[in-house]
Design a protein around this motif. Structure first.
Motif, mmCIF file in Angstrom:
data_model
loop_
_atom_site.group_PDB
_atom_site.id
_atom_site.type_symbol
_atom_site.label_atom_id
_atom_site.label_comp_id
_atom_site.label_asym_id
_atom_site.label_seq_id
_atom_site.Cartn_x
_atom_site.Cartn_y
_atom_site.Cartn_z
ATOM 1 N N TYR A 171 -61.475 -9.634 -17.075
ATOM 2 C CA TYR A 171 -62.235 -10.880 -17.029
ATOM 3 C C TYR A 171 -63.242 -10.974 -18.165
ATOM 4 N N GLN A 172 -63.032 -10.219 -19.221
ATOM 5 C CA GLN A 172 -63.997 -10.177 -20.302
ATOM 6 C C GLN A 172 -64.249 -11.563 -20.893
ATOM 7 N N GLU A 173 -63.197 -12.345 -21.036
ATOM 8 C CA GLU A 173 -63.346 -13.656 -21.659
ATOM 9 C C GLU A 173 -64.172 -14.600 -20.787
ATOM 10 N N GLU A 174 -64.057 -14.429 -19.452
ATOM 11 C CA GLU A 174 -64.763 -15.322 -18.547
ATOM 12 C C GLU A 174 -66.204 -14.872 -18.276
ATOM 13 N N THR A 175 -66.449 -13.573 -18.242
ATOM 14 C CA THR A 175 -67.765 -13.088 -17.829
ATOM 15 C C THR A 175 -68.621 -12.564 -18.971
ATOM 16 N N GLY A 176 -68.001 -12.108 -20.046
ATOM 17 C CA GLY A 176 -68.760 -11.444 -21.086
ATOM 18 C C GLY A 176 -69.130 -10.033 -20.659
ATOM 19 N N ALA A 177 -70.089 -9.442 -21.330
ATOM 20 C CA ALA A 177 -70.439 -8.043 -21.119
ATOM 21 C C ALA A 177 -71.554 -7.894 -20.092
ATOM 22 N N THR A 178 -71.612 -6.709 -19.502
ATOM 23 C CA THR A 178 -72.751 -6.317 -18.691
ATOM 24 C C THR A 178 -73.690 -5.461 -19.544
ATOM 25 N N GLY A 179 -74.917 -5.298 -19.098
ATOM 26 C CA GLY A 179 -75.858 -4.484 -19.850
ATOM 27 C C GLY A 179 -77.059 -4.117 -19.015
ATOM 28 N N ARG A 180 -77.699 -3.022 -19.361
ATOM 29 C CA ARG A 180 -78.926 -2.627 -18.680
ATOM 30 C C ARG A 180 -79.773 -1.788 -19.617
#
Length: 853
Positions: A171-180
């Protein structure tokens, strides 16, 4: 196959799984214990009647929010919607604190702080206090969650930080990246003043596929049969941006006096985007295979934004005198929640269709001439809701403790001044096509998104609308929209309220030591004085809105809460504990508000009830703790709760007098002074509920294994619960939210600077919702039945790896969703009425680095 047999098979399989688990537990308990100094991932954090998680543990699990971490503890279950049930008592029967200070509520129309909105990166430890003591507020019959932030370090300055991120390739195209990321400072500022300060940011993104189904009943000549009435494949995306900052000052004025100040700011920006394609049969069934010519095919974009801001500050001190110890605290906490919800529905009517129902869990509806193109799917009435909730608590506490020969005496007083203000400023509205003409889906498509096929390419979502573009269109269209006034006042105004609740408490307790017995005996008294403001909304006999006005009411209550806890130290390693306590759960403010909805068209009144009393619970707990000589523990817990005073919606017949209500007057004949109507309100019932269960928690090194296997360690919890709930329907069910089995297990490996862990969670079937009315269900009964909703068992598997590059630098990686299993919700019986299926595909990866100086 009948429903009883289905549930029997589920129960047998669950018990078989649980039996294997218990055999493993017994093997681990019986195995010899050796030195566990190399095992640093988990430490014994058990308190008298509590369970805890440290920051070391939450990092090893890779948890983002406090909610993610809480489900690791025995006795805590979470629904698919994120609601927490502690010990099977139902949803949200607990309160949350930070460093002992009450946190304001962040839920809609409830009293609970949402743990999913709080970043776990700002928390040093999480403690679930299962048995409240007399010096604690009594309004949590499932206990209290206490979050402890990072404390100042004495004599040493420590600067640390972390940075990482990841993605789900599916789902990278729909959600983008996570980060912390987070940055922390702890250490002395001067000889007597110490400081802890940190700030962190998270971008937490998730996506999943869904399939919703709804059923109807038809008769094609051989009796009633079930037919599919609605089929909705969809794609959901959920994202949260969390920001938190913590400041803690500790001033050691002298050997006998300490003072502190703590402040925490937590902000959660949440978005939920729901893309759904809908097929509606509209009752147009030609045969049981469900074919017809008058179906609707549509597309819905439901876009919700919810911003939560939470501020908690507290100051206090502790002074030691010759004969007593005095401590005191003043605190302030406020939460503001702003929510906007926009629905953009597109529809094409009169479509000829066929249905393939070979797989009852994955039916497929097809338009004979092909799915309507976007240019044929017109924008229908747009719905929108705008909510704003503010919850504020000001609290003060003072405690004094006297030493005596057998232990100590402690007494104190507290007050909590609480305000909750709810404002729903929007409701359903309609777009005026006369101004700009009809609009279709084609103009709303998201240009940079490819077609998305879900559930193994069984369903194609031809287009996903761009939420930002749709929202911009909505805001620009407000001048061309007209308010559905009837719906606005019915669904919005009656839920606007203000509640002012003052709780005054006092307690006394004694802690007595009669080795090997230790006894805590005490009681707490709480007096509540409340006032409420609500709205009276009036319609005429043609169901047209006429008037809205303010109303108010007040109430007061007093309750006493006895408390007895007995600890028996069998030996240095074994402790047996037993406790009795009484607690409560106060009604939600929206039920207490004195609103009235007057509808002469059906001669009915709907109202709140400011005289509602809380739900009371009598609680029994029994715990056996055993600590292994060289580290680790096993704990066996049994508990029982009996709850009374449940709140029900009750409809009763009333007599309405002439002149009592203005807009009822046209219903009276000339010679009639009284007519019969109905009133629906909330009442405390005589029904009861009981929940009982057992918990097993084990932490142990496996140093007794040969070779490199001796570097293994394990942490395992198992919870069994059962409940009996006398509900408003007059029958007996489980408490909604209670699951009979829950397991958490972690297997870890540590050698020198390398650490790896595999974590597993399983929750058995949950009764999620009770239906109020019976329905025809030909597949399971000849008559009408309650089609209660169940959520099928839930499993999750995650992994984490870390490596210390040096004493100052550590690299880490977390992997989530290793199983990618479907989550199924059904009505009454899974094989007959599956109602929704969720599946989150793909493994999410996160990598990062931690630095400590």
């Amino acid at each position: 196959m009948n429903n009883r047999f289905i549930h029997l098979m589920v129960e047998r399989n669950s018990m078989y799984f649980a039996s294997l688990f218990l055999v493993l537990l017994l093997f681990l308990i019986a195995a010899p214990s050796q030195d566990v100094s190399a095992q640093t991932n988990l430490t014994d954090q058990r308190n008298t009647y509590s369970d805890s998680l440290t920051a070391t543990q939450t990092k090893s699990f890779g948890d983002f929010s406090v909610q993610d971490a809480l489900i690791r503890l025995p006795g805590i279950q979470v629904s698919r919607n994120g609601d927490l049930s502690l010990r099977g008592t139902g949803y949200n029967n607990f309160y949350m604190m930070v460093n002992g200070q009450r946190m304001s509520a962040t839920g809609r129309n409830n009293r609970v702080t949402n743990p999913g909105a709080i970043s776990v990166d700002v928390i040093q430890s999480i403690e679930w206090i299962k048995v409240l003591t007399p010096d604690m507020d009594a309004d949590g019959f499932a206990g209290a969650i206490n979050l402890k932030t990072y404390q100042p370090t004495a004599g040493q300055t420590v600067i640390s930080g972390s940075l990482g991120g990841g993605f789900n390739p599916n789902y990278q195209e729909e959600t983008g990246a996570t980060g912390r990321s987070w940055l922390r400072f702890t250490g002395p500022v001067s000889e007597n003043l110490s400081l802890a300060m940190d700030v962190n940011y998270q971008r937490d993104q998730k996506a999943w596929e869904s399939l919703e189904m709804r059923y109807g009943v038809a008769d094609f000549g051989s009796g009633p049969v079930d037919v599919l009435d609605r089929l909705s494949p969809g794609f959901q995306r959920e994202g949260a941006n969390r920001f938190a900052s913590n400041l803690q000052l500790v001033y050691d004025a002298s050997e006998t006096s300490d003072y502190y100040f703590h402040g925490m700011v937590n902000i959660n920006q949440f978005q939920h985007v729901d893309h759904t394609y809908n097929w509606f049969a509209n009752g147009d069934w030609v045969d049981q295979n469900t074919t017809g010519t008058q179906a609707d095919f549509g597309y819905n974009l439901n876009f919700e934004q919810r911003n939560t801001s939470q501020y908690t500050f507290q100051a206090g001190g502790e002074n030691s005198f010759n004969d007593f110890l005095l401590d005191y605290q003043l605190g302030w906490s406020q939460s503001e929640v702003d929510r906007t919800n926009n629905l953009f529905p597109f529809l094409e009517t009169g479509v000829e269709y066929t249905l393939s129902n070979l797989n009852s869990n994955k039916p497929v509806a097809s338009a004979i001439d092909g799915k309507p193109i976007p240019a044929d799917m017109d924008l229908e009435e747009m719905n929108y809701i705008v909510d704003n909730y503010r919850d504020r608590e000001v609290s003060a506490r003072v405690n004094v403790e006297f030493p005596i020969s057998l232990g100590s005496l402690k007494a104190g007083a507290s007050t909590v001044l609480k305000e909750q203000d709810a404002n729903e400023r929007g409701a359903f509205s309609e777009y005026h096509y006369d101004f700009q003409g009809f609009l279709d889906l084609e103009g709303f498509e998201e240009g940079d998104l490819d077609n998305l096929s879900i559930f193994d390419n069984r369903y194609d979502l031809d287009r996903l609308a761009d939420p930002d573009q749709a929202l911009s269109f909505f805001e620009a269209s407000i001048p061309n929209m007209r308010l559905d006034e009837r719906a606005y006042y019915r669904d919005s105004e009656i839920y606007n309220y203000f509640g002012d609740e003052n709780v005054y408490g006092a307690y006394g307790m004694a802690t007595l030591n009669f080795d090997p017995f230790h006894i805590l005996l005490g009681a707490r008294i709480e007096h509540t004085a409340s006032s409420y403001e609500g709205r009276v909304v009036e319609y005429n006999r043609f169901n047209q809105f006429e008037d809205a006005s303010d109303t108010s009411a007040s109430a007061s209550q007093t309750y006493v809460f006895p408390n007895l806890q007995v600890d028996f130290e069998l030996n240095e390693q074994t402790k047996i504990k037993a406790a009795y306590s009484k607690t409560l759960s106060r009604p939600e403010f929206n039920l207490l508000a004195p609103f009235e909805l007057l509808t002469p068209q059906d001669t009915s009144i709907f109202s709140g009830n400011p005289d509602l009393e809380p739900i009371l619970s009598d609680n029994l707990d029994l715990i056996v703790d055993y600590k292994f000589q060289n580290g680790g523990f096993v704990s066996l817990t049994g508990f029982y709760k009996n709850m009374t005073g449940f709140i029900e919606s009750v409809t009763s017949e009333i007599q309405i007098n002439r002149g009592q209500y203005t807009y009822f007057e046209p219903l009276f004949d000339d010679d009639v002074n009284q007519i019969t109507g109905t009133r629906t309100s909330y009442e405390n019932s005589d029904n009861t509920a009981s929940v009982y269960g057992a918990e097993i928690a084990l932490q142990k090194s496996l140093r007794f294994l040969p070779g490199i296997l001796q570097n293994l360690g394990t942490y395992v919890t198992y919870t069994w619960t059962d409940s009996k709930f006398e509900n408003a329907r007059g029958d007996e069910t489980a408490i909604p939210g209670q699951s009979p089995h829950a397991i958490n297990a972690a297997l870890n490996y540590q050698e020198n600077r390398f650490f790896a862990q595999l974590s597993y969670h399983w929750t058995a079937e949950i009764l999620s919702d009770l239906e109020e009315n019976t329905q025809f269900a030909p597949s399971v009964s000849e008559g009408r039945v309650y089609l209660d909703r169940f959520q099928d068992g839930y499993q999750a598997l995650s992994a984490s790896v870390s490596f210390e590059v040096s004493e100052q630098v550590q690299v880490w990686s977390n992997m989530y969703n290793l199983l990618s299993l479907e989550q199924i919700e059904y009505a009454y019986q899974r094989s007959a009425y599956p109602t929704s299926i969720y599946q989150r595909n793909g493994i999410e990866f996160n990598v990062g680095v931690r630095v400590c100086l």
